[in-house]
Design a protein around this motif. Structure first.
Motif, PDB file in Angstrom:
ATOM      1  N   UNK A   1       0.829  -1.207   0.000  1.00 44.72           N
ATOM      2  CA  UNK A   1       0.000   0.000   0.000  1.00 44.72           C
ATOM      3  C   UNK A   1       0.862   1.255   0.000  1.00 44.72           C
ATOM      4  N   UNK A   2       1.895   1.269   0.824  1.00 40.36           N
ATOM      5  CA  UNK A   2       2.753   2.452   0.855  1.00 40.36           C
ATOM      6  C   UNK A   2       3.650   2.535  -0.373  1.00 40.36           C
ATOM      7  N   UNK A   3       3.855   1.429  -1.070  1.00 42.93           N
ATOM      8  CA  UNK A   3       4.498   1.479  -2.385  1.00 42.93           C
ATOM      9  C   UNK A   3       3.584   2.204  -3.369  1.00 42.93           C
ATOM     10  N   UNK A   4       2.280   1.951  -3.234  1.00 37.76           N
ATOM     11  CA  UNK A   4       1.295   2.629  -4.066  1.00 37.76           C
ATOM     12  C   UNK A   4       1.298   4.133  -3.791  1.00 37.76           C
ATOM     13  N   UNK A   5       1.319   4.514  -2.512  1.00 33.39           N
ATOM     14  CA  UNK A   5       1.328   5.934  -2.167  1.00 33.39           C
ATOM     15  C   UNK A   5       2.589   6.622  -2.673  1.00 33.39           C
TER      16      UNK A   5
END
Length: 218
Positions: A59-63
């Motif tokens: 998810x934080x890779x997405x952000x």
């Protein structure tokens, strides 16, 4: 007489632009502030055979991808992702970048125009505009929250030119993490943060006006 009317009209227009820029700044700053902590809103479904820690990593890779200006494609380490989902996130990234630029420009304009109003002792013009716009924002966001799912679907149908935003949980399990409840929580926190920032600008403006009335200077 005409000169005074023109000056008054210009002052009113500048006041409106100042308040609108303050609102856009509040929208942008609150959006990206909530985005940082949005991992707390994630849904961790039992049907995914992936640990919560690994879901957070992706998810934080997405952000990071959405907010970064570095070239490259989005890749998850643990979750599978289809080509259409990747293209959708690339389109979302463009909107996020637009949001960043608009926020920075709005902030710069707001600070410049606010300072100009302050120098000309015209801060009082902003107060009723703040209050009217805040009331409109409260009504508008409340209506969206009441029918959030319909509003969410309407937004996607009219903003995106394709149906890539419709994810299949089998090929794009990220949709199980970013479910309706996630976006509703995000919207509510975004709205509250935005209104608090905008209200803070209003309070600060009133403080400067009272200070000027008491001391004759800011």
């Amino acid at each position: 007489m005409n000169g005074k009317l023109i000056n008054k009209t210009i002052d009113s227009i500048v006041a409106i632009i100042t308040v609108v820029c303050g609102m856009l700044t509040s929208l942008g700053v609150s959006f990206f502030s909530v985005l940082i902590f949005s991992g707390f809103f994630l849904n961790f479904p039992n049907e995914l055979s992936i640990s919560n820690k690994h879901i957070l990593v992706d998810y934080y890779s997405l952000l990071e991808y959405l907010c970064s200006y570095s070239p490259g494609h989005l890749h998850f380490r643990f979750l599978s992702m289809s080509r259409t989902a990747s293209e959708h996130f690339a389109e979302v990234r463009v909107f996020v970048h637009y949001g960043m630029v608009i926020t920075i420009i709005a902030l710069g304009l707001f600070l410049f125009l606010f300072r100009a109003k302050k120098k000309r002792n015209q801060l009082w013009e902003l107060i009723p505009l703040y209050q009217e716009l805040m009331l409109m924002l409260i009504v508008f966001t409340s209506l969206i929250a009441i029918s959030f799912q319909d509003s969410f679907l309407w937004f996607h149908y009219h903003v995106f030119n394709d149906n890539y935003w419709i994810f299949n949980p089998k090929t794009d399990p990220i949709i199980l993490v970013l479910n309706d409840n996630f976006f509703l929580k995000y919207f509510i926190c975004w709205t509250i943060t935005m209104l608090l920032i905008f209200w803070g600008i209003n309070v600060y403006t009133k403080h400067l006006i009272k200070l000027f009335i008491r001391t004759g200077k800011f």
